[in-house]
Design a protein around this motif. Structure first.
Motif, PDB file in Angstrom:
ATOM      1  N   VAL A  50      -4.739  25.235  95.123  1.00 34.81           N
ATOM      2  CA  VAL A  50      -5.182  24.643  96.387  1.00 34.81           C
ATOM      3  C   VAL A  50      -4.117  23.681  96.941  1.00 34.81           C
ATOM      4  O   VAL A  50      -3.972  23.522  98.154  1.00 34.81           O
ATOM      5  CB  VAL A  50      -6.586  24.007  96.210  1.00 34.81           C
ATOM      6  N   LYS A  51      -3.333  23.087  96.049  1.00 31.26           N
ATOM      7  CA  LYS A  51      -2.281  22.167  96.515  1.00 31.26           C
ATOM      8  C   LYS A  51      -1.048  22.913  97.007  1.00 31.26           C
ATOM      9  O   LYS A  51      -0.390  22.479  97.936  1.00 31.26           O
ATOM     10  CB  LYS A  51      -1.870  21.207  95.389  1.00 31.26           C
ATOM     11  N   ARG A  52      -0.728  24.058  96.367  1.00 30.19           N
ATOM     12  CA  ARG A  52       0.539  24.734  96.703  1.00 30.19           C
ATOM     13  C   ARG A  52       0.361  25.908  97.636  1.00 30.19           C
ATOM     14  O   ARG A  52       1.255  26.214  98.421  1.00 30.19           O
ATOM     15  CB  ARG A  52       1.205  25.247  95.421  1.00 30.19           C
ATOM     16  N   GLY A  78     -16.011  14.175 107.897  1.00 31.10           N
ATOM     17  CA  GLY A  78     -16.010  15.290 108.849  1.00 31.10           C
ATOM     18  C   GLY A  78     -14.659  15.516 109.507  1.00 31.10           C
ATOM     19  O   GLY A  78     -14.570  16.194 110.528  1.00 31.10           O
ATOM     20  N   LYS A  79     -13.602  14.927 108.923  1.00 35.17           N
ATOM     21  CA  LYS A  79     -12.275  15.093 109.536  1.00 35.17           C
ATOM     22  C   LYS A  79     -11.589  16.361 109.039  1.00 35.17           C
ATOM     23  O   LYS A  79     -11.830  16.812 107.921  1.00 35.17           O
ATOM     24  CB  LYS A  79     -11.407  13.877 109.212  1.00 35.17           C
ATOM     25  N   LYS A  80     -10.714  16.873 109.902  1.00 33.80           N
ATOM     26  CA  LYS A  80      -9.913  18.039 109.547  1.00 33.80           C
ATOM     27  C   LYS A  80      -8.823  17.582 108.576  1.00 33.80           C
ATOM     28  O   LYS A  80      -8.143  16.585 108.845  1.00 33.80           O
ATOM     29  CB  LYS A  80      -9.292  18.579 110.829  1.00 33.80           C
ATOM     30  N   THR A  81      -8.638  18.288 107.491  1.00 30.32           N
ATOM     31  CA  THR A  81      -7.652  17.861 106.491  1.00 30.32           C
ATOM     32  C   THR A  81      -6.634  18.970 106.241  1.00 30.32           C
ATOM     33  O   THR A  81      -6.863  20.120 106.627  1.00 30.32           O
ATOM     34  CB  THR A  81      -8.344  17.521 105.149  1.00 30.32           C
ATOM     35  N   GLU A  82      -5.533  18.627 105.577  1.00 28.61           N
ATOM     36  CA  GLU A  82      -4.453  19.595 105.376  1.00 28.61           C
ATOM     37  C   GLU A  82      -4.812  20.690 104.364  1.00 28.61           C
ATOM     38  O   GLU A  82      -4.257  21.786 104.400  1.00 28.61           O
ATOM     39  CB  GLU A  82      -3.146  18.880 105.007  1.00 28.61           C
ATOM     40  N   ARG A  83      -5.706  20.408 103.457  1.00 26.64           N
ATOM     41  CA  ARG A  83      -6.192  21.409 102.485  1.00 26.64           C
ATOM     42  C   ARG A  83      -7.544  20.926 101.967  1.00 26.64           C
ATOM     43  O   ARG A  83      -7.885  19.749 102.159  1.00 26.64           O
ATOM     44  CB  ARG A  83      -5.205  21.560 101.320  1.00 26.64           C
ATOM     45  N   PRO A  84      -8.314  21.809 101.301  1.00 26.28           N
ATOM     46  CA  PRO A  84      -9.597  21.328 100.768  1.00 26.28           C
ATOM     47  C   PRO A  84      -9.379  20.306  99.649  1.00 26.28           C
ATOM     48  O   PRO A  84      -8.421  20.425  98.875  1.00 26.28           O
ATOM     49  CB  PRO A  84     -10.252  22.592 100.202  1.00 26.28           C
ATOM     50  N   ALA A  85     -10.259  19.329  99.573  1.00 22.56           N
ATOM     51  CA  ALA A  85     -10.267  18.391  98.443  1.00 22.56           C
ATOM     52  C   ALA A  85     -10.918  19.087  97.258  1.00 22.56           C
ATOM     53  O   ALA A  85     -11.794  19.941  97.437  1.00 22.56           O
ATOM     54  CB  ALA A  85     -11.052  17.140  98.815  1.00 22.56           C
ATOM     55  N   VAL A  86     -10.490  18.725  96.053  1.00 23.81           N
ATOM     56  CA  VAL A  86     -11.050  19.378  94.863  1.00 23.81           C
ATOM     57  C   VAL A  86     -11.358  18.361  93.765  1.00 23.81           C
ATOM     58  O   VAL A  86     -10.583  17.451  93.510  1.00 23.81           O
ATOM     59  CB  VAL A  86     -10.090  20.495  94.341  1.00 23.81           C
ATOM     60  N   TRP A  87     -12.539  18.494  93.169  1.00 20.61           N
ATOM     61  CA  TRP A  87     -12.869  17.832  91.900  1.00 20.61           C
ATOM     62  C   TRP A  87     -13.880  18.731  91.205  1.00 20.61           C
ATOM     63  O   TRP A  87     -14.327  19.728  91.797  1.00 20.61           O
ATOM     64  CB  TRP A  87     -13.401  16.394  92.101  1.00 20.61           C
ATOM     65  N   LYS A 129      -6.606  25.401  81.416  1.00 17.81           N
ATOM     66  CA  LYS A 129      -5.586  25.950  82.320  1.00 17.81           C
ATOM     67  C   LYS A 129      -6.214  26.574  83.569  1.00 17.81           C
ATOM     68  O   LYS A 129      -5.565  26.645  84.602  1.00 17.81           O
ATOM     69  CB  LYS A 129      -4.659  26.927  81.589  1.00 17.81           C
ATOM     70  N   SER A 130      -7.465  27.005  83.498  1.00 17.32           N
ATOM     71  CA  SER A 130      -8.117  27.542  84.700  1.00 17.32           C
ATOM     72  C   SER A 130      -8.388  26.424  85.702  1.00 17.32           C
ATOM     73  O   SER A 130      -8.230  26.605  86.911  1.00 17.32           O
ATOM     74  CB  SER A 130      -9.439  28.224  84.336  1.00 17.32           C
ATOM     75  N   LEU A 131      -8.789  25.265  85.190  1.00 20.47           N
ATOM     76  CA  LEU A 131      -9.019  24.116  86.086  1.00 20.47           C
ATOM     77  C   LEU A 131      -7.702  23.702  86.730  1.00 20.47           C
ATOM     78  O   LEU A 131      -7.631  23.423  87.926  1.00 20.47           O
ATOM     79  CB  LEU A 131      -9.631  22.945  85.308  1.00 20.47           C
ATOM     80  N   GLN A 132      -6.641  23.704  85.906  1.00 20.06           N
ATOM     81  CA  GLN A 132      -5.312  23.341  86.432  1.00 20.06           C
ATOM     82  C   GLN A 132      -4.831  24.381  87.433  1.00 20.06           C
ATOM     83  O   GLN A 132      -4.233  24.041  88.459  1.00 20.06           O
ATOM     84  CB  GLN A 132      -4.306  23.208  85.275  1.00 20.06           C
ATOM     85  N   PHE A 133      -5.143  25.657  87.160  1.00 22.96           N
ATOM     86  CA  PHE A 133      -4.739  26.707  88.103  1.00 22.96           C
ATOM     87  C   PHE A 133      -5.399  26.457  89.474  1.00 22.96           C
ATOM     88  O   PHE A 133      -4.754  26.554  90.521  1.00 22.96           O
ATOM     89  CB  PHE A 133      -5.136  28.096  87.569  1.00 22.96           C
ATOM     90  N   ILE A 134      -6.661  26.107  89.457  1.00 25.04           N
ATOM     91  CA  ILE A 134      -7.384  25.896  90.730  1.00 25.04           C
ATOM     92  C   ILE A 134      -6.779  24.724  91.517  1.00 25.04           C
ATOM     93  O   ILE A 134      -6.503  24.841  92.710  1.00 25.04           O
ATOM     94  CB  ILE A 134      -8.897  25.679  90.474  1.00 25.04           C
TER      95      ILE A 134
END
Ligand code: CP3
Length: 355
Positions: free
Chosen positions: A351-353, A27-36, A342-347
């Motif tokens: 989200v990172k950049r 429940g912590k605030k993070t710098e960006r959403p986590a993704v998997w 490449k779509s997975l890599q794009f996502i």
């Protein structure tokens, strides 16, 4: 004393390294959403497909070196924030006596249980048959040096039971399995009980060997009427979820097509629920208990769309994330076979950049 300080410091640094998804689940605030991505290991990974030309699925599962390689592939190739153990939800039935062949058309059970009115008497539980999975976890953990969290998982009781009863995937909503469930309620309860006990032992052992978060895959939640699912299967979710949570590991519950039944999910079952793609995200938020975070709910077929369309869809979650933070970026079901890598890599890059 100094030694203790060093240990703490070491643990802290490990924790600092790649803990985005774990902080999100707390429940912590993070710098960006986590993704998997659900079903990120296998399927579309070129290195996996090459490995599959040389080894069967079963061989990979029984070779810790290969299993560890496949588990970690999506971390390197796609850039996800967590690895998911390379295994299958149907390993639990094999520890209850099922004999499964992994064919081109998916798993096939030699003896589907729906032919027995006393199906529970056919079970031969032997938890030690899952020991090879823990050896795989040990090997994976020994290869993670950057703190990437490892996700453990199990099938939900209805999804697993559908395969045990019907014996294979179907395009008919598991008619034989569901007919059995309706016709044999007492026997079904006995099967659920046996399955839940084995699943809890399996889940606990995964945690003992080092998985740091745990997902329950209930892909077939929608094959039964909601009230039947909630009354007969959700208590097992609560028991499995609680057993894992008691060990300090957060739980994500994915119940595809549960619909309005999402209202029945309680914080003692899970920390987050994964929302399928049919449900509108903001409507899901109104239904799910506010103490529970959300994961999902991109339509997996958006992976076949242009980057502009994918980006627009990702941006639709931004207002929610900025206000609440308790969202993990993921699909509303598994990565489809043939989806462009490449779509997975794009996502993950987006989200990172650009978040
Ligand atoms: C219903 C279900 C199963 N397995 C699973 C579910 C729930 C999620 C979902 O709905 O996709 C879950 C699963 N299966 C597998 C994983 C490992 C991690 C991952 O893929 O990211 C996970 C999390 C590997 C696998 N499980 C399977 C493969 C394919 C094996 C191969 O390469 O031939 C893999 C990589 C085989 C499997 N296993 C199952 C089926 C129907 C099939 C055949 C079709 C397919 O999904 O590919 C049962």
């Amino acid at each position: 004393m100094y030694f203790l300080y060093l240990c703490n410091d070491f643990v802290q640094r490990q924790y600092d390294m790649n803990d985005l998804i774990l902080r999100t689940l707390q429940g912590k605030k993070t710098e960006r959403p986590a993704v998997w991505f659900m079903r990120q290991a296998g399927r579309v990974l070129p290195d996996y497909l090459k490995l599959r030309d040389l080894h069967s699925f079963d061989e990979i599962m029984h070779t810790p070196d290969l299993c560890a390689q496949v588990t970690l592939m999506p971390v390197h190739t796609i850039g996800v924030d967590a690895a998911i153990l390379f295994s299958d939800i149907l390993v639990v039935p094999t520890a209850m006596g099922a004999n499964i062949s992994w064919t081109d058309k998916g798993p096939v059970f030699s003896t589907p249980l729906c032919q027995y009115s006393d199906a529970s008497k056919q079970l031969k539980p032997d938890a030690s048959k899952l020991d090879y999975i823990y050896r795989n976890i040990d090997e994976i953990k020994s290869r993670i040096s950057d703190g990437t969290p490892l996700i453990g998982f199990c099938g939900g009781p209805l999804t697993t039971l559908c395969y045990m009863l019907q014996g294979r995937s179907t395009d008919n909503q598991f008619n034989d399995a569901v007919s059995y469930i309706f016709s044999n309620p007492a026997e079904t309860d006995r099967l659920i009980e046996a399955l839940t006990e084995m699943t809890i032992e399996y889940a606990r052992n995964q945690v003992k060997h080092g998985v740091q978060l745990f997902q329950i895959f209930e892909t077939n939640a929608g094959v039964l009427p909601q009230n039947e699912y909630i009354a007969h299967f959700m208590p097992a979710i609560q028991r499995i979820g609680q057993a894992v949570k008691e060990m300090g590991v957060p739980v994500i519950y994915f119940a595809k097509s549960l619909g309005l039944g999402l209202q029945a999910v309680t914080p003692d079952m899970c920390d987050f629920v994964s929302i399928d793609w049919q449900m509108d995200f903001y409507e899901a938020r109104k239904l799910v208990n506010p103490a529970i975070g959300l994961q999902g709910n991109l339509d997996p077929r958006i992976l076949f769309a242009s980057e502009e369309i994918i980006q627009q869809k990702l941006e639709s979650y931004r207002p929610y994330w900025e206000e609440h933070h308790n969202w993990i970026l993921n699909l509303g079901h598994g990565v489809p076979p043939q989806a462009p890598l490449k779509s997975l890599q794009f996502i993950t890059n987006y989200v990172k950049r650009s978040w």
